[in-house]
Motif scaffolding. Structure first.
Motif, PDB file in Angstrom:
ATOM      1  N   PHE A   1      -6.717   1.043  16.126  1.00 16.65           N
ATOM      2  CA  PHE A   1      -6.347  -0.092  16.971  1.00 16.65           C
ATOM      3  C   PHE A   1      -4.946  -0.012  17.570  1.00 16.65           C
ATOM      4  CE2 PHE A   1      -9.369  -2.022  13.773  1.00 16.65           C
ATOM      5  CZ  PHE A   1     -10.466  -1.996  14.628  1.00 16.65           C
ATOM      6  N   THR A   2      -4.181   1.053  17.307  1.00 19.44           N
ATOM      7  CA  THR A   2      -2.868   1.157  17.948  1.00 19.44           C
ATOM      8  C   THR A   2      -2.990   1.789  19.330  1.00 19.44           C
ATOM      9  OG1 THR A   2      -2.456   3.271  16.813  1.00 19.44           O
ATOM     10  CG2 THR A   2      -1.504   1.261  15.824  1.00 19.44           C
ATOM     11  N   MET A   3      -2.047   1.425  20.186  1.00 18.47           N
ATOM     12  CA  MET A   3      -2.029   1.939  21.558  1.00 18.47           C
ATOM     13  C   MET A   3      -0.572   2.057  22.011  1.00 18.47           C
ATOM     14  SD  MET A   3      -3.786   0.410  25.046  1.00 18.47           S
ATOM     15  CE  MET A   3      -2.771  -1.078  25.114  1.00 18.47           C
ATOM     16  N   ALA A   4      -0.141   3.268  22.265  1.00 14.15           N
ATOM     17  CA  ALA A   4       1.197   3.500  22.820  1.00 14.15           C
ATOM     18  C   ALA A   4       1.120   3.388  24.336  1.00 14.15           C
ATOM     19  CB  ALA A   4       1.711   4.870  22.414  1.00 14.15           C
ATOM     20  N   ILE A   5       2.063   2.640  24.908  1.00 13.68           N
ATOM     21  CA  ILE A   5       2.142   2.517  26.362  1.00 13.68           C
ATOM     22  C   ILE A   5       3.418   3.214  26.836  1.00 13.68           C
ATOM     23  CG2 ILE A   5       0.751   0.425  26.404  1.00 13.68           C
ATOM     24  CD1 ILE A   5       3.293  -1.208  26.760  1.00 13.68           C
ATOM     25  N   PRO A   6       3.515   3.562  28.120  1.00 14.72           N
ATOM     26  CA  PRO A   6       4.643   4.382  28.580  1.00 14.72           C
ATOM     27  C   PRO A   6       6.013   3.751  28.310  1.00 14.72           C
ATOM     28  CG  PRO A   6       2.911   4.352  30.237  1.00 14.72           C
ATOM     29  CD  PRO A   6       2.523   3.345  29.201  1.00 14.72           C
ATOM     30  N   LEU A   7       6.901   4.553  27.750  1.00 11.20           N
ATOM     31  CA  LEU A   7       8.297   4.172  27.541  1.00 11.20           C
ATOM     32  C   LEU A   7       9.126   5.456  27.542  1.00 11.20           C
ATOM     33  CD1 LEU A   7      10.465   1.983  26.819  1.00 11.20           C
ATOM     34  CD2 LEU A   7      10.034   2.550  24.419  1.00 11.20           C
TER      35      LEU A   7
END
Length: 386
Positions: free
Chosen positions: A361-367
């Motif tokens: 359920f984790t989701m990395a978004i752009p950073l």
């Protein structure tokens, strides 16, 4: 930004999950080793090591080929071997567990705290046995593990920091890299600063540092610099240790030195935009942003998706964002569920339920530091309009 505006922008944008910031300074930095002919580990690596040690307030910094080899060097230097156990978190990159296996030892997994993604200190004490040789505390995504609580749970067990994501991070005012007997950092392109590939060991123990220095260069008792720059050209090293070829090149050291000078600026920018994401996403009931911490290095911005409330399952959300030009990734692995480790150590998915939830359920978004204001706004609006 309206949904129609987002659709118009779909074919105009491609926002990667991570990108290194390199340019003319790094390009010029490699000129000196290229022109001097000293391409392998040499004066530029030494300069990078000294600067890294000063920034992280440690006596010793020893560059090597990756964070994986840095961790391996630390464990070997500590004498970890067959019949030993090393405690590791169940949610981390696979290398954290693999290096234990490289030593012939057994990784003993501990579940994680989903609010931090790091090792749950409350579960450490029951994992300690007479065979426990070390604990590898991972500072996942740039947030330092709760070292004091882990130490309290296992007061007699040495702590090794897997600080792959944590260059420039801190814990209660203390820099990452000073919190255990030794630490390992990564300079992979997805990290805040990069040398392409590359790693660093930090420690304050003179004897441990000397041993790691020998181990990374085949076990040689004399360094390349001593051999080639000293007055005795006939000098050859003795090899009293079984070592490895884990040396960083001077090309990488030159780039790393430039990158290190930008580290605090990079972290400051990432902190600013992490705070922006948290403000913008706070009102969405199906997504939980990471907690803000002053000491976090913000290597990545990893959220949790509540599939009971979300418009789509996590994987479909990631596909939808991909179609809008926004790259995402799962946070990382529940390593106990990966094929080799699962079979080798007879593990089951349900053994570490919090790690499995993080996996699913984790989701990395752009950073990253190549993004501009409009990129961050576009990502936030796209998520709001799913």
């Amino acid at each position: 930004m309206c949904l129609n505006c987002l659709k118009v922008n779909i074919h105009m944008r491609k926002i990667e999950i991570a990108m290194p910031v390199t340019g003319k300074e790094e390009w010029l930095a490699v000129k000196e080793p290229l022109m001097s002919g000293w391409l392998t580990q040499g004066p530029k690596v030494a300069e990078f090591e000294q600067a890294f040690a000063a920034r992280h307030e440690v006596k010793h910094a020893l560059a090597c080929t990756s964070c994986t080899t840095a961790l391996h060097l630390i464990l070997v230097a500590m004498g970890v071997g067959p019949s030993d156990e090393v405690i590791v978190p169940a949610f981390t990159w696979v290398a954290t567990a693999n290096v234990v296996v490289y030593c012939g030892a057994t990784p003993v997994f501990v579940d994680v705290d989903r609010t931090t993604y790091n090792m749950d200190p409350a579960q450490v004490a029951c994992k300690v046995t007479e065979r426990t040789k070390a604990i590898i505390a991972v500072h996942l995504f740039g947030l330092c593990a709760d070292i004091d609580a882990i130490s309290e749970a296992a007061p007699d067990v040495p702590i090794v920091e897997d600080a792959a994501c944590a260059a420039g991070a801190s814990y209660k005012g203390r820099p990452a890299g000073t919190l255990g007997v030794a630490a390992a950092f990564s300079f992979h392109p997805r990290k805040t600063i990069t040398t392409g590939e590359g790693g660093m060991v930090t420690c304050n123990d003179n004897a441990l540092a000397d041993k790691i220095a020998m181990l990374r260069s085949h076990g040689a008792s004399v360094s390349e610099e001593q051999r080639h720059l000293g007055p005795k050209p006939y000098l050859l090293p003795e090899f009293n240790l079984l070592g490895f070829n884990y040396r960083m090149t001077d090309l990488q050291g030159a780039v790393g030195l430039v990158q290190l000078g930008k580290l605090d600026t990079f972290i400051g920018e990432r902190r600013k935009w992490a705070q922006y994401y948290c403000r913008e996403l706070r009102g969405i009931d199906w997504i939980t942003p990471p907690e803000i911490s002053d000491g976090c290095g913000w290597q990545a911005f990893v959220c949790q998706v509540d599939e009971e409330k979300s418009p789509l399952p996590r994987n479909e959300i990631m596909e939808a964002l991909q179609s809008m030009g926004i790259s995402t990734r799962p946070g990382t692995h529940a390593v106990h569920a990966l094929g080799y480790l699962r079979e080798q150590f007879s593990l089951e998915d349900e053994d570490y339920p919090e790690a499995m939830k993080c996996d699913r359920f984790t989701m990395a978004i752009p950073l990253h530091n190549r993004m501009v204001e409009e990129d961050f706004k576009y990502v936030a609006e796209a998520i709001k309009h799913l």
